[in-house]
Design an enzyme around this catalytic site. Sequence first.
Site, PDB file in Angstrom:
ATOM      1  N   ALA A 179      33.610  45.257  17.373  1.00 44.69           N
ATOM      2  CA  ALA A 179      34.323  44.022  17.015  1.00 44.69           C
ATOM      3  C   ALA A 179      33.328  42.980  16.528  1.00 44.69           C
ATOM      4  O   ALA A 179      33.574  42.277  15.540  1.00 44.69           O
ATOM      5  CB  ALA A 179      35.093  43.496  18.222  1.00 44.69           C
TER       6      ALA A 179
ATOM      7  N   ASP B 188      39.015  41.556  21.252  1.00 44.99           N
ATOM      8  CA  ASP B 188      37.558  41.534  21.090  1.00 44.99           C
ATOM      9  C   ASP B 188      37.148  40.912  19.758  1.00 44.99           C
ATOM     10  O   ASP B 188      36.137  40.211  19.677  1.00 44.99           O
ATOM     11  CB  ASP B 188      36.977  42.957  21.255  1.00 44.99           C
TER      12      ASP B 188
HETATM   13  O1  PMV Z   1      36.970  48.939  26.352  1.00 35.50           O
HETATM   14  P1  PMV Z   1      37.019  47.572  25.799  1.00 35.50           P
HETATM   15  O2  PMV Z   1      35.999  46.678  26.384  1.00 35.50           O
HETATM   16  O3  PMV Z   1      37.005  47.570  24.302  1.00 35.50           O
HETATM   17  O4  PMV Z   1      38.392  46.929  26.252  1.00 35.50           O
HETATM   18  C1  PMV Z   1      39.612  47.544  25.986  1.00 35.50           C
HETATM   19  C2  PMV Z   1      40.729  46.661  26.432  1.00 35.50           C
HETATM   20  C3  PMV Z   1      42.115  47.277  26.251  1.00 35.50           C
HETATM   21  O5  PMV Z   1      43.054  46.305  26.654  1.00 35.50           O
HETATM   22  C4  PMV Z   1      42.271  48.494  27.145  1.00 35.50           C
HETATM   23  C5  PMV Z   1      42.389  47.688  24.817  1.00 35.50           C
HETATM   24  C6  PMV Z   1      42.569  46.530  23.860  1.00 35.50           C
HETATM   25  O6  PMV Z   1      42.223  46.703  22.682  1.00 35.50           O
HETATM   26  O7  PMV Z   1      43.068  45.477  24.265  1.00 35.50           O
END
Ligand code: PMV
Length: 324
Positions: free
Chosen positions: A114, A156
């Site tokens: 991101a 993100d």
């Molecule tokens: O794994 P990360 O830090 O990219 O977090 C993912 C978070 C979720 O809610 C599981 C997926 C999302 O895109 O919101």
Amino acid sequence: MAERVTASAPGKLMLFGEHAVVYGVPCLVTAVDRRMKVSLERRRDKKLVIKAKQVGLPYYVRNIKEAGKGETPKPARFTEKLVANFYEQYGLSNGLEVTTDCQFSDKYGFGASAAVTAALGYGLSQLYGIKQTKEDLFNLGYRTVIGVQGVGSGFDVAAAIWGGTIYYIKGKKIESIKCKDHLLAVGYTGVKADTPALVRQVAELRRQEPLRVAGIFSQIKEVVEEARVVLEKGTGRSLGRLMERNQRLLRELGVSSQKIEDLIEACGRGGAWGAKLSGAGGGDCIIASVAEESGDRIRGEITQAGGGMVKVGYQAEGVRLESE
Ligand code: PMV
């Protein structure tokens, strides 16, 4: 129009609301003070060159017209796709060199992909003198993430662009909130999470048990709304309690792991007020609400449990220009 620019964007930590955010529940995310730097330079030929040494891609080249098409090595996917989307949107075809330099390991789950889309999108708009609002940048970045990864709420990308701490509702709201200086400890499990796989796992559980999962999501929503207020004006102790509540619900969704639980217990032994996983689960990092004086004990306990402390500040600045 510049010949070269460097832009940077922060990584992120999910504070509350992961997984449920994919289904329209709000989440709270903060930008961390470790950044992804992206340097861009025009080329006289029609090549796209990507240099991303830290992720095993010292020199990668292809014709700019082919960017984003066919097979692309994993570490180049987000970069290539974002360049392709940007070039298509603005009818560009110039050669380009992209060099990435990341201040955090892509293993932590701090959102390197991101951050790269945010910094690159911003850098391109500066390089070509194209005005883009934060919303334009977000749409470009989010479209790119979905194009490469297929799933994701975009929280993100929002954190990388806006920075600070954000109350985020997919497709509806990106609101900056003013957080008190709560002290957070971050522990790394040593295991890399597979976010798309975990998102699909929750989707499958939701298909099998829609009512139970809807119940969990609505409780997560309550936790997020309370956490927003506590972040703004509550105590570290209340924050910790909310982390525990969120973690119980994530456990019920089946996304915790033994290693995560071990680190959370270690935080408890060290005197933390509460802890939870941060992000998709399965590995990556945990966060804990802690008092200043428990810092050293918690570090010791986390290390003893086989994890590592990651020293980060949060509420960092969003995407920005580093130099021209
Ligand atoms: O794994 P990360 O830090 O990219 O977090 C993912 C978070 C979720 O809610 C599981 C997926 C999302 O895109 O919101």
